[in-house]
Design a protein around this motif. Structure first.
Motif, PDB file in Angstrom:
ATOM      1  N   ALA A  29       0.711  -1.212   0.078  1.00  0.00           N
ATOM      2  CA  ALA A  29      -0.057   0.055   0.123  1.00  0.00           C
ATOM      3  C   ALA A  29       0.785   1.297  -0.060  1.00  0.00           C
ATOM      4  N   ARG A  30       1.765   1.307   0.708  1.00  0.00           N
ATOM      5  CA  ARG A  30       2.774   2.494   1.020  1.00  0.00           C
ATOM      6  C   ARG A  30       3.493   2.589  -0.286  1.00  0.00           C
ATOM      7  N   VAL A  31       3.964   1.448  -1.035  1.00  0.00           N
ATOM      8  CA  VAL A  31       4.847   1.644  -2.417  1.00  0.00           C
ATOM      9  C   VAL A  31       3.994   2.023  -3.329  1.00  0.00           C
ATOM     10  N   LEU A  32       2.607   1.761  -3.455  1.00  0.00           N
ATOM     11  CA  LEU A  32       1.737   2.263  -4.412  1.00  0.00           C
ATOM     12  C   LEU A  32       1.451   3.691  -4.318  1.00  0.00           C
ATOM     13  N   ARG A  33       1.502   4.177  -2.977  1.00  0.00           N
ATOM     14  CA  ARG A  33       1.078   5.655  -2.978  1.00  0.00           C
ATOM     15  C   ARG A  33       2.375   6.196  -3.320  1.00  0.00           C
ATOM     16  N   GLU A  34       3.500   5.976  -2.941  1.00  0.00           N
ATOM     17  CA  GLU A  34       4.667   6.592  -3.432  1.00  0.00           C
ATOM     18  C   GLU A  34       5.035   6.390  -5.171  1.00  0.00           C
ATOM     19  N   LEU A  35       4.241   5.556  -5.745  1.00  0.00           N
ATOM     20  CA  LEU A  35       4.198   5.531  -7.077  1.00  0.00           C
ATOM     21  C   LEU A  35       3.338   6.576  -7.746  1.00  0.00           C
ATOM     22  N   ALA A  36       2.144   6.581  -6.836  1.00  0.00           N
ATOM     23  CA  ALA A  36       1.236   7.669  -7.226  1.00  0.00           C
ATOM     24  C   ALA A  36       1.862   9.057  -7.243  1.00  0.00           C
ATOM     25  N   ALA A  37       2.510   9.274  -5.991  1.00  0.00           N
ATOM     26  CA  ALA A  37       2.929  10.454  -5.983  1.00  0.00           C
ATOM     27  C   ALA A  37       4.211  10.868  -6.957  1.00  0.00           C
ATOM     28  N   THR A  38       4.799  10.119  -7.585  1.00  0.00           N
ATOM     29  CA  THR A  38       5.771  10.425  -8.643  1.00  0.00           C
ATOM     30  C   THR A  38       5.298  10.549  -9.967  1.00  0.00           C
ATOM     31  N   LEU A  39       3.831  10.145  -9.954  1.00  0.00           N
ATOM     32  CA  LEU A  39       3.277  10.368 -11.461  1.00  0.00           C
ATOM     33  C   LEU A  39       2.670  11.765 -11.354  1.00  0.00           C
ATOM     34  N   LYS A  40       2.649  12.168 -12.778  1.00  0.00           N
ATOM     35  CA  LYS A  40       2.176  13.683 -12.931  1.00  0.00           C
ATOM     36  C   LYS A  40       0.255  13.426 -12.788  1.00  0.00           C
ATOM     37  N   PRO A  41      -0.278  14.525 -12.577  1.00  0.00           N
ATOM     38  CA  PRO A  41      -1.950  14.221 -12.618  1.00  0.00           C
ATOM     39  C   PRO A  41      -2.229  13.533 -13.843  1.00  0.00           C
ATOM     40  N   GLY A  42      -3.137  12.465 -13.772  1.00  0.00           N
ATOM     41  CA  GLY A  42      -3.557  11.822 -15.049  1.00  0.00           C
ATOM     42  C   GLY A  42      -2.470  10.842 -15.486  1.00  0.00           C
ATOM     43  N   GLY A  43      -1.400  10.563 -14.682  1.00  0.00           N
ATOM     44  CA  GLY A  43      -0.331   9.727 -15.059  1.00  0.00           C
ATOM     45  C   GLY A  43      -0.888   8.181 -15.029  1.00  0.00           C
ATOM     46  N   VAL A  44      -0.272   7.251 -15.633  1.00  0.00           N
ATOM     47  CA  VAL A  44      -0.557   5.838 -15.919  1.00  0.00           C
ATOM     48  C   VAL A  44       0.338   4.913 -15.019  1.00  0.00           C
ATOM     49  N   LEU A  45      -0.342   3.842 -14.495  1.00  0.00           N
ATOM     50  CA  LEU A  45       0.431   2.775 -13.899  1.00  0.00           C
ATOM     51  C   LEU A  45       0.120   1.378 -14.552  1.00  0.00           C
ATOM     52  N   PHE A  46       1.167   0.714 -15.214  1.00  0.00           N
ATOM     53  CA  PHE A  46       1.082  -0.482 -15.745  1.00  0.00           C
ATOM     54  C   PHE A  46       1.517  -1.429 -14.675  1.00  0.00           C
ATOM     55  N   CYS A  47       0.932  -2.388 -14.531  1.00  0.00           N
ATOM     56  CA  CYS A  47       1.434  -3.609 -13.496  1.00  0.00           C
ATOM     57  C   CYS A  47       1.077  -4.889 -14.389  1.00  0.00           C
ATOM     58  N   SER A  48       2.141  -5.830 -14.134  1.00  0.00           N
ATOM     59  CA  SER A  48       1.882  -7.193 -14.574  1.00  0.00           C
ATOM     60  C   SER A  48       2.521  -8.114 -13.587  1.00  0.00           C
ATOM     61  N   ASN A  49       1.677  -9.048 -12.818  1.00  0.00           N
ATOM     62  CA  ASN A  49       2.106  -9.779 -11.662  1.00  0.00           C
ATOM     63  C   ASN A  49       1.575 -10.974 -11.795  1.00  0.00           C
ATOM     64  N   PRO A  50       2.359 -12.008 -11.446  1.00  0.00           N
ATOM     65  CA  PRO A  50       1.732 -13.516 -11.574  1.00  0.00           C
ATOM     66  C   PRO A  50       0.618 -13.292 -10.261  1.00  0.00           C
ATOM     67  N   ARG A  51      -0.268 -14.015 -10.920  1.00  0.00           N
ATOM     68  CA  ARG A  51      -1.704 -14.015  -9.904  1.00  0.00           C
ATOM     69  C   ARG A  51      -1.611 -15.596  -9.011  1.00  0.00           C
ATOM     70  N   GLY A  52      -2.427 -15.262  -7.903  1.00  0.00           N
ATOM     71  CA  GLY A  52      -2.699 -16.420  -7.321  1.00  0.00           C
ATOM     72  C   GLY A  52      -3.726 -16.254  -6.429  1.00  0.00           C
ATOM     73  N   ARG A  53      -3.822 -16.909  -5.172  1.00  0.00           N
ATOM     74  CA  ARG A  53      -4.790 -16.921  -4.161  1.00  0.00           C
ATOM     75  C   ARG A  53      -4.354 -16.119  -2.901  1.00  0.00           C
ATOM     76  N   ASP A  54      -3.740 -14.995  -3.046  1.00  0.00           N
ATOM     77  CA  ASP A  54      -3.201 -14.122  -2.095  1.00  0.00           C
ATOM     78  C   ASP A  54      -2.037 -14.827  -1.106  1.00  0.00           C
ATOM     79  N   GLU A  55      -1.220 -15.708  -1.710  1.00  0.00           N
ATOM     80  CA  GLU A  55      -0.266 -16.371  -0.967  1.00  0.00           C
ATOM     81  C   GLU A  55       1.224 -15.314  -1.064  1.00  0.00           C
TER      82      GLU A  55
END
Length: 203
Positions: free
Chosen positions: A124-150
């Motif tokens: 949660a903290r890391v994502l907030r820091e990424l939001a802060a370094t983006l300009k207004p309206g900036g875009v975040l792309f993420c690709s992660n291996p999925r699972g069952r919250d392991e």
């Protein structure tokens, strides 16, 4: 402290396998992901893009070839050296758990196969820091291996494997609006698509 240890051990493992990793991933086709980020950006190019977890620099070269200003970031010193030497781009040597990024610098953040290394207690903290370094309206792309919250160790590296609903809750809480999602590799049954790709706009 456990999160810091997980990060340190994971980074050390990437340092250890850096050359083999570079060879093994050099030809990986992530053009679908790059296009998903660029297609969601507002305004005309060139864009300023942070490649979060840039590794040896493969995607930095691609963004630069497309005319954008690409900045890399990685916790592995070996990867940072490779990326700097191989691309000529600015490459920041930073642990994801100790980011030091300027406010509102980037039009986009490309987090391809990287944020899943962040423990659930810290994401949660890391994502907030990424939001802060983006300009207004900036875009975040993420690709992660999925699972069952392991969460746990795979091949000497720590990873979190979230369900879509869990991941969505984290990113929305950090100040993003979902634009798109899809599963990879393309053209396969869902059971054979271990990667979840999501695209978000900073509110």
């Amino acid at each position: 402290m456990e999160a810091r240890r997980a990060a340190a051990v994971t980074i050390a493992e990437y340092d250890r396998i850096a050359e083999a990793y570079r060879r093994g991933t050099a030809d990986h086709d992530v053009s679908q992901n790059i296009e998903a980020l660029l297609a969601s950006m507002e305004g005309g190019p060139p864009h300023v893009i942070l490649d979060l977890g840039c590794g040896p620099g493969r995607d930095l070269r691609r963004f630069t070839a497309l005319g954008h200003e690409a900045v890399g970031l990685d916790g592995s010193g070996a990867f940072v050296a490779m990326a700097r030497a191989g691309t000529g781009c600015e490459v920041l040597h930073q642990d994801f758990l100790a980011l030091d990024l300027p406010p509102a610098r980037f039009d986009g953040v490309f987090a391809n196969a990287s944020l899943f290394h962040v423990p659930g207690s810290q994401i949660a903290r890391v994502l907030r820091e990424l939001a802060a370094t983006l300009k207004p309206g900036g875009v975040l792309f993420c690709s992660n291996p999925r699972g069952r919250d392991e969460e746990g160790w795979v091949g000497g590296r720590f990873g979190c494997f979230h369900e879509l609903e869990t991941w969505r809750a984290y990113v929305e809480a950090a100040g993003f609006r979902e634009l798109d999602r899809y599963y990879r590799p393309p053209g396969r049954p869902r059971a054979q698509q271990p990667w979840l790709a999501t695209v978000w706009r900073k509110r």
